[in-house]
Write a protein that holds these residues in place. Structure first.
Motif, PDB file in Angstrom:
ATOM      1  N   ASN A   1       0.811  -1.209   0.000  1.00 31.47           N
ATOM      2  CA  ASN A   1       0.000   0.000   0.000  1.00 31.47           C
ATOM      3  C   ASN A   1       0.847   1.262   0.000  1.00 31.47           C
ATOM      4  OD1 ASN A   1      -3.080  -0.370   0.077  1.00 31.47           O
ATOM      5  ND2 ASN A   1      -2.257  -2.065   1.255  1.00 31.47           N
ATOM      6  N   VAL A   2       1.974   1.235   0.674  1.00 31.21           N
ATOM      7  CA  VAL A   2       2.887   2.375   0.630  1.00 31.21           C
ATOM      8  C   VAL A   2       3.405   2.556  -0.796  1.00 31.21           C
ATOM      9  CG1 VAL A   2       5.150   3.210   1.402  1.00 31.21           C
ATOM     10  CG2 VAL A   2       3.516   2.298   3.063  1.00 31.21           C
ATOM     11  N   ALA A   3       3.698   1.455  -1.474  1.00 27.28           N
ATOM     12  CA  ALA A   3       4.171   1.517  -2.862  1.00 27.28           C
ATOM     13  C   ALA A   3       3.067   2.018  -3.796  1.00 27.28           C
ATOM     14  CB  ALA A   3       4.661   0.147  -3.314  1.00 27.28           C
ATOM     15  N   LEU A   4       1.823   1.818  -3.426  1.00 27.63           N
ATOM     16  CA  LEU A   4       0.715   2.240  -4.273  1.00 27.63           C
ATOM     17  C   LEU A   4       0.346   3.713  -4.103  1.00 27.63           C
ATOM     18  CD1 LEU A   4      -1.617  -0.874  -4.060  1.00 27.63           C
ATOM     19  CD2 LEU A   4      -0.204  -0.151  -5.989  1.00 27.63           C
ATOM     20  N   ILE A   5       0.790   4.340  -3.043  1.00 27.86           N
ATOM     21  CA  ILE A   5       0.443   5.747  -2.816  1.00 27.86           C
ATOM     22  C   ILE A   5       0.873   6.626  -3.990  1.00 27.86           C
ATOM     23  CG2 ILE A   5       0.904   7.788  -1.367  1.00 27.86           C
ATOM     24  CD1 ILE A   5       0.791   5.866   1.065  1.00 27.86           C
ATOM     25  N   PRO A   6       2.128   6.529  -4.482  1.00 31.59           N
ATOM     26  CA  PRO A   6       2.496   7.379  -5.620  1.00 31.59           C
ATOM     27  C   PRO A   6       1.716   7.030  -6.894  1.00 31.59           C
ATOM     28  CG  PRO A   6       4.440   6.243  -4.743  1.00 31.59           C
ATOM     29  CD  PRO A   6       3.263   5.790  -3.957  1.00 31.59           C
ATOM     30  N   VAL A   7       1.344   5.776  -7.060  1.00 33.75           N
ATOM     31  CA  VAL A   7       0.547   5.372  -8.223  1.00 33.75           C
ATOM     32  C   VAL A   7      -0.800   6.089  -8.177  1.00 33.75           C
ATOM     33  CG1 VAL A   7      -0.628   3.423  -9.337  1.00 33.75           C
ATOM     34  CG2 VAL A   7       1.688   3.126  -8.438  1.00 33.75           C
ATOM     35  N   GLN A   8      -1.425   6.061  -7.011  1.00 32.72           N
ATOM     36  CA  GLN A   8      -2.723   6.701  -6.839  1.00 32.72           C
ATOM     37  C   GLN A   8      -2.604   8.216  -6.986  1.00 32.72           C
ATOM     38  OE1 GLN A   8      -3.878   8.603  -3.913  1.00 32.72           O
ATOM     39  NE2 GLN A   8      -5.970   8.744  -4.620  1.00 32.72           N
ATOM     40  N   GLU A   9      -1.568   8.822  -6.407  1.00 29.51           N
ATOM     41  CA  GLU A   9      -1.389  10.270  -6.506  1.00 29.51           C
ATOM     42  C   GLU A   9      -1.190  10.694  -7.955  1.00 29.51           C
ATOM     43  OE1 GLU A   9       1.923  10.893  -3.872  1.00 29.51           O
ATOM     44  OE2 GLU A   9       0.611  11.428  -2.197  1.00 29.51           O
ATOM     45  N   ASN A  10      -0.377   9.942  -8.692  1.00 30.05           N
ATOM     46  CA  ASN A  10      -0.117  10.248 -10.096  1.00 30.05           C
ATOM     47  C   ASN A  10      -1.405  10.153 -10.912  1.00 30.05           C
ATOM     48  OD1 ASN A  10       1.475  10.757 -12.460  1.00 30.05           O
ATOM     49  ND2 ASN A  10       1.472   8.563 -12.874  1.00 30.05           N
ATOM     50  N   ALA A  11      -2.172   9.113 -10.686  1.00 34.19           N
ATOM     51  CA  ALA A  11      -3.429   8.941 -11.410  1.00 34.19           C
ATOM     52  C   ALA A  11      -4.402  10.068 -11.066  1.00 34.19           C
ATOM     53  CB  ALA A  11      -4.047   7.587 -11.092  1.00 34.19           C
ATOM     54  N   GLN A  12      -4.445  10.445  -9.803  1.00 35.55           N
ATOM     55  CA  GLN A  12      -5.334  11.518  -9.380  1.00 35.55           C
ATOM     56  C   GLN A  12      -4.959  12.825 -10.086  1.00 35.55           C
ATOM     57  OE1 GLN A  12      -5.346  12.208  -5.119  1.00 35.55           O
ATOM     58  NE2 GLN A  12      -7.469  12.840  -5.179  1.00 35.55           N
ATOM     59  N   GLU A  13      -3.665  13.114 -10.164  1.00 38.38           N
ATOM     60  CA  GLU A  13      -3.204  14.323 -10.855  1.00 38.38           C
ATOM     61  C   GLU A  13      -3.609  14.285 -12.327  1.00 38.38           C
ATOM     62  OE1 GLU A  13       1.024  14.860 -10.318  1.00 38.38           O
ATOM     63  OE2 GLU A  13       0.831  14.838  -8.132  1.00 38.38           O
ATOM     64  N   LYS A  14      -3.443  13.122 -12.963  1.00 36.88           N
ATOM     65  CA  LYS A  14      -3.803  12.994 -14.376  1.00 36.88           C
ATOM     66  C   LYS A  14      -5.308  13.160 -14.588  1.00 36.88           C
ATOM     67  CE  LYS A  14       0.070  10.188 -15.902  1.00 36.88           C
ATOM     68  NZ  LYS A  14       0.509   8.879 -16.416  1.00 36.88           N
ATOM     69  N   MET A  15      -6.108  12.643 -13.653  1.00 35.43           N
ATOM     70  CA  MET A  15      -7.560  12.794 -13.781  1.00 35.43           C
ATOM     71  C   MET A  15      -7.968  14.260 -13.640  1.00 35.43           C
ATOM     72  SD  MET A  15      -9.206   9.411 -11.997  1.00 35.43           S
ATOM     73  CE  MET A  15      -7.941   8.850 -10.874  1.00 35.43           C
ATOM     74  N   VAL A  16      -7.359  14.968 -12.701  1.00 34.19           N
ATOM     75  CA  VAL A  16      -7.651  16.392 -12.521  1.00 34.19           C
ATOM     76  C   VAL A  16      -7.268  17.151 -13.789  1.00 34.19           C
ATOM     77  CG1 VAL A  16      -6.958  18.483 -11.259  1.00 34.19           C
ATOM     78  CG2 VAL A  16      -7.523  16.382 -10.006  1.00 34.19           C
ATOM     79  N   GLU A  17      -6.082  16.854 -14.325  1.00 33.60           N
ATOM     80  CA  GLU A  17      -5.640  17.511 -15.557  1.00 33.60           C
ATOM     81  C   GLU A  17      -6.591  17.206 -16.711  1.00 33.60           C
ATOM     82  OE1 GLU A  17      -1.596  16.304 -16.340  1.00 33.60           O
ATOM     83  OE2 GLU A  17      -0.880  17.168 -14.459  1.00 33.60           O
ATOM     84  N   ALA A  18      -7.042  15.970 -16.818  1.00 35.99           N
ATOM     85  CA  ALA A  18      -7.950  15.579 -17.896  1.00 35.99           C
ATOM     86  C   ALA A  18      -9.265  16.347 -17.803  1.00 35.99           C
ATOM     87  CB  ALA A  18      -8.210  14.076 -17.846  1.00 35.99           C
ATOM     88  N   ILE A  19      -9.781  16.468 -16.602  1.00 44.29           N
ATOM     89  CA  ILE A  19     -11.050  17.179 -16.409  1.00 44.29           C
ATOM     90  C   ILE A  19     -10.875  18.656 -16.745  1.00 44.29           C
ATOM     91  CG2 ILE A  19     -12.715  17.941 -14.658  1.00 44.29           C
ATOM     92  CD1 ILE A  19     -12.179  15.118 -13.308  1.00 44.29           C
ATOM     93  N   GLN A  20      -9.820  19.254 -16.218  1.00 47.92           N
ATOM     94  CA  GLN A  20      -9.603  20.680 -16.454  1.00 47.92           C
ATOM     95  C   GLN A  20      -9.271  20.975 -17.912  1.00 47.92           C
ATOM     96  OE1 GLN A  20      -6.671  21.435 -13.374  1.00 47.92           O
ATOM     97  NE2 GLN A  20      -8.259  22.012 -11.898  1.00 47.92           N
ATOM     98  N   SER A  21      -8.516  20.085 -18.558  1.00 51.88           N
ATOM     99  CA  SER A  21      -8.183  20.314 -19.971  1.00 51.88           C
ATOM    100  C   SER A  21      -9.404  20.163 -20.869  1.00 51.88           C
ATOM    101  CB  SER A  21      -7.059  19.370 -20.427  1.00 51.88           C
ATOM    102  OG  SER A  21      -7.550  18.052 -20.576  1.00 51.88           O
ATOM    103  N   SER A  22     -10.441  19.517 -20.370  1.00 59.43           N
ATOM    104  CA  SER A  22     -11.685  19.396 -21.125  1.00 59.43           C
ATOM    105  C   SER A  22     -12.582  20.616 -20.929  1.00 59.43           C
ATOM    106  CB  SER A  22     -12.432  18.127 -20.711  1.00 59.43           C
ATOM    107  OG  SER A  22     -11.679  16.996 -21.067  1.00 59.43           O
ATOM    108  N   GLY A  23     -12.143  21.530 -20.071  1.00 60.16           N
ATOM    109  CA  GLY A  23     -12.880  22.772 -19.873  1.00 60.16           C
ATOM    110  C   GLY A  23     -13.856  22.771 -18.710  1.00 60.16           C
ATOM    111  N   LEU A  24     -13.762  21.771 -17.846  1.00 62.02           N
ATOM    112  CA  LEU A  24     -14.659  21.688 -16.696  1.00 62.02           C
ATOM    113  C   LEU A  24     -13.870  21.848 -15.401  1.00 62.02           C
ATOM    114  CD1 LEU A  24     -16.761  18.552 -17.741  1.00 62.02           C
ATOM    115  CD2 LEU A  24     -17.494  20.943 -17.835  1.00 62.02           C
TER     116      LEU A  24
END
Length: 163
Positions: free
Chosen positions: A51-74
């Motif tokens: 789970n400690v190893a998965l924290i950066p995986v989850q953080e990276n994915a979360q950042e990409k999802m935020v970027e995807a939403i914002q780049s779509s104009g929402l």
């Protein structure tokens, strides 16, 4: 203190994992599953390590999802509102314009692709660990349903981040 912030991420990661493993649970567990609580110290340590190893995986994915939403104009809030409306079956009524529906669909596709990639990374980290997927799932279920296991894992997490 950094621990509460990390526990919150740990909890979010459990939610993420639960989504990625939910179809496996549904296929493998057709009914009530008995919660195992007698894990070895080593099994629990490996669970924490994974789970400690998965924290950066989850953080990276979360950042990409935020970027995807914002780049779509929402905004994140608007995306969440539209997602709730879609789940309720009234996306077209909730959207202000057809363009907003298109933005939501574009963001949704990007978010889903990011989640699929994250799920693959999660599966790889788990499969590269000393735990089988079944053992990991058993500990995960115990963590979510057994106060005894949750207390022990949280204690180990505390030691991990506050030696």
């Amino acid at each position: 203190m950094i621990y509460p912030k990390l526990i919150s991420k740990f909890f979010l990661l459990f939610l993420t994992i639960s989504f990625s493993l939910s179809s496996a649970f549904a296929q493998q567990l057709p009914g009530q599953m008995e919660v195992k609580e007698d894990f070895s110290e080593e099994e629990l340590k490996e669970f924490v390590r994974v789970n400690v190893a998965l924290i950066p995986v989850q953080e990276n994915a979360q950042e990409k999802m935020v970027e995807a939403i914002q780049s779509s104009g929402l905004t994140i809030d608007r995306f969440q509102q539209l997602a709730q409306a879609q789940q309720a079956g009234n996306l077209r009524d909730a959207a202000e314009t057809p363009e907003e529906v298109a933005q939501f669909n574009d963001a949704g596709q990007k978010v889903m692709a990011t989640q699929e990639n994250m799920q693959e990374e999660i599966q790889k980290v788990i499969s590269d660990s000393k735990l089988s997927e079944q053992e990991f799932q058993q500990i995960y279920v115990a963590y979510t349903q057994s106060a005894k296991v949750k207390e022990k894992v949280d204690e180990m997490m505390d030691k991990e981040f506050n030696p």
